[in-house]
Design a protein around this motif. Structure first.
Motif, PDB file in Angstrom:
ATOM      1  N   GLY A 266     -34.248   7.859  13.762  1.00 47.45           N
ATOM      2  CA  GLY A 266     -34.860   8.293  12.498  1.00 47.45           C
ATOM      3  C   GLY A 266     -33.841   8.634  11.432  1.00 47.45           C
ATOM      4  O   GLY A 266     -34.156   9.354  10.479  1.00 47.45           O
ATOM      5  N   SER A 267     -32.632   8.083  11.544  1.00 47.39           N
ATOM      6  CA  SER A 267     -31.564   8.370  10.580  1.00 47.39           C
ATOM      7  C   SER A 267     -31.908   7.868   9.177  1.00 47.39           C
ATOM      8  O   SER A 267     -32.608   6.874   9.000  1.00 47.39           O
ATOM      9  CB  SER A 267     -30.264   7.699  11.039  1.00 47.39           C
ATOM     10  N   LYS A 268     -31.365   8.563   8.175  1.00 48.62           N
ATOM     11  CA  LYS A 268     -31.568   8.168   6.774  1.00 48.62           C
ATOM     12  C   LYS A 268     -30.872   6.858   6.450  1.00 48.62           C
ATOM     13  O   LYS A 268     -31.139   6.247   5.407  1.00 48.62           O
ATOM     14  CB  LYS A 268     -31.054   9.265   5.840  1.00 48.62           C
ATOM     15  N   SER A 287     -37.072   8.459  18.910  1.00 50.44           N
ATOM     16  CA  SER A 287     -36.430   9.095  20.057  1.00 50.44           C
ATOM     17  C   SER A 287     -35.250   9.914  19.550  1.00 50.44           C
ATOM     18  O   SER A 287     -34.204   9.370  19.199  1.00 50.44           O
ATOM     19  CB  SER A 287     -35.948   8.026  21.053  1.00 50.44           C
ATOM     20  N   CYS A 288     -35.440  11.228  19.485  1.00 52.19           N
ATOM     21  CA  CYS A 288     -34.353  12.090  19.011  1.00 52.19           C
ATOM     22  C   CYS A 288     -34.420  13.429  19.733  1.00 52.19           C
ATOM     23  O   CYS A 288     -35.472  13.824  20.235  1.00 52.19           O
ATOM     24  CB  CYS A 288     -34.414  12.291  17.503  1.00 52.19           C
ATOM     25  N   SER A 298     -34.982  12.018   9.707  1.00 53.82           N
ATOM     26  CA  SER A 298     -34.866  12.468   8.329  1.00 53.82           C
ATOM     27  C   SER A 298     -36.225  12.412   7.637  1.00 53.82           C
ATOM     28  O   SER A 298     -37.052  11.545   7.934  1.00 53.82           O
ATOM     29  CB  SER A 298     -33.862  11.570   7.567  1.00 53.82           C
ATOM     30  N   GLN A 299     -36.437  13.315   6.709  1.00 54.71           N
ATOM     31  CA  GLN A 299     -37.725  13.397   6.029  1.00 54.71           C
ATOM     32  C   GLN A 299     -38.042  12.132   5.225  1.00 54.71           C
ATOM     33  O   GLN A 299     -39.193  11.669   5.230  1.00 54.71           O
ATOM     34  CB  GLN A 299     -37.768  14.636   5.116  1.00 54.71           C
ATOM     35  N   PRO A 300     -37.041  11.544   4.511  1.00 52.94           N
ATOM     36  CA  PRO A 300     -37.343  10.312   3.787  1.00 52.94           C
ATOM     37  C   PRO A 300     -37.864   9.196   4.685  1.00 52.94           C
ATOM     38  O   PRO A 300     -38.757   8.441   4.297  1.00 52.94           O
ATOM     39  CB  PRO A 300     -35.995   9.929   3.162  1.00 52.94           C
ATOM     40  N   ARG A 304     -41.530   7.354   4.544  1.00 51.38           N
ATOM     41  CA  ARG A 304     -41.710   5.897   4.441  1.00 51.38           C
ATOM     42  C   ARG A 304     -42.612   5.373   5.549  1.00 51.38           C
ATOM     43  O   ARG A 304     -43.343   4.396   5.351  1.00 51.38           O
ATOM     44  CB  ARG A 304     -40.358   5.194   4.470  1.00 51.38           C
ATOM     45  N   LEU A 305     -42.554   6.009   6.702  1.00 54.32           N
ATOM     46  CA  LEU A 305     -43.398   5.586   7.808  1.00 54.32           C
ATOM     47  C   LEU A 305     -44.862   5.967   7.557  1.00 54.32           C
ATOM     48  O   LEU A 305     -45.772   5.328   8.061  1.00 54.32           O
ATOM     49  CB  LEU A 305     -42.927   6.230   9.119  1.00 54.32           C
TER      50      LEU A 305
END
Length: 305
Positions: A266-268, A287-288, A298-300, A304-305
């Motif tokens: 989920g990295s930016k 998976s984090c 990341s929230q962005p 987007r998801l």
């Protein structure tokens, strides 16, 4: 009365031309389409995204209806036990394929323990070693008289940074498994209608100077794969970066899938808007680790998801 045969020759010629055109069209377009269709499903496909936290890591187990099994990554060092427990739970006594997406410890750190405990028939990775920063490599010093060094002191900083990879390569070699480097377009028939297709990495491999928008080259050269089973599909993105995604967008590849294993925890630096618009996942899995220090996911990306 004599029957007229005038015009029969023309009709036969037209028929021959029609059949010839139809055969040509089938060979050129129909046959490749037919060959590209996934096998018909014949049972139950199981996918387990393993909990190799609480810090960070990836490990995904695929159990095909035909009985074949695939393990994609094995979590960080010390998480091999978690993976082995999952294999035991699912009654997996051997792995048909182990896929190491890229040389980072949170993906292959636990592989050595798995290799020692389970028979693995085939190994696929991207063929790229980890990059050790230049500042971390010891600079040779001028020879000076000194006391005899203690035998216990044998490791260097660069060795410690890549030890997980050396251990992984040694485990692969000792296992006797068939080894291959990932090639885009490579299809792995898992039986029972399940098909795994390698999408990335592709050459030229990403280098540090090409990572101008962030991320790192090891992640950008991560293996990406697509799993198809009847109407179900899943995109397994490894730790691919935005640069990897954009390269895929330039190719004629079917990226639309039902489930997306979100890239890089989920990295930016991944899951770009253009990529997600092409994939259009109905569901997404991140998976984090609950204790990760990177702010994943990341929230962005979640927005987007």
């Amino acid at each position: 009365m004599k029957r007229s045969t005038r015009g029969c020759g023309c009709a036969i010629a037209v028929l021959v031309l029609f059949l010839g055109a139809g055969t040509f069209a089938f060979v050129k377009w129909g046959l490749p389409w037919w060959r590209a269709q996934p096998p018909k499903p014949t049972g139950e496909l199981k996918i387990a995204v393993l909990d190799v936290g609480p810090v960070e890591g990836d490990s995904i187990l695929i159990l095909a209806p035909g009985g074949k099994s695939v393990l994609i990554d094995a979590g960080d060092a010390g998480k091999g036990k978690v993976v082995l427990e999952a294999l035991k739970r699912h009654k997996v006594e051997k792995l048909d394929y182990f896929i190491a997406t890229h040389p980072h410890p949170d993906h292959i750190g636990g592989a050595t323990e798995v290799f020692k405990a389970v028979k693995i028939l085939n190994v696929i990775d991207n063929g790229q070693p980890p990059r050790v920063p230049a500042h971390a490599t010891p600079t040779p010093k001028q020879k000076q008289p000194a006391p005899k060094p203690s035998p216990a002191r044998r490791s260097t900083k660069s060795t410690s940074l890549s030890q997980f990879y050396d251990d992984y390569k040694a485990a692969v070699s000792a296992s006797g498994a068939r080894y291959e480097t990932a090639k885009p377009g490579r299809k792995v028939d898992l039986g029972g209608g399940a098909l795994l297709t390698i999408l990335a990495p592709s050459e030229p491999f990403f280098t540090k100077d090409r990572m101008t928008t962030g991320g790192n080259e090891a992640n950008a050269n991560s293996i990406m794969a697509r799993l198809d089973y009847g109407s179900f599909s899943m995109l397994l993105a490894g730790d691919a970066e935005e640069q990897t995604e954009h390269r895929l967008l330039t190719k004629e590849i079917d990226l639309q899938t039902k489930v997306l294993k979100v890239s890089h925890h989920g990295s930016k630096y991944a899951s770009s808007k253009d990529f997600l618009n092409r994939v259009k996942p109905q569901d997404a899995i991140v998976s984090c680790g609950a204790w990760n220090r990177y702010g994943h996911p990341s929230q962005p990306v979640l927005d987007r998801l």
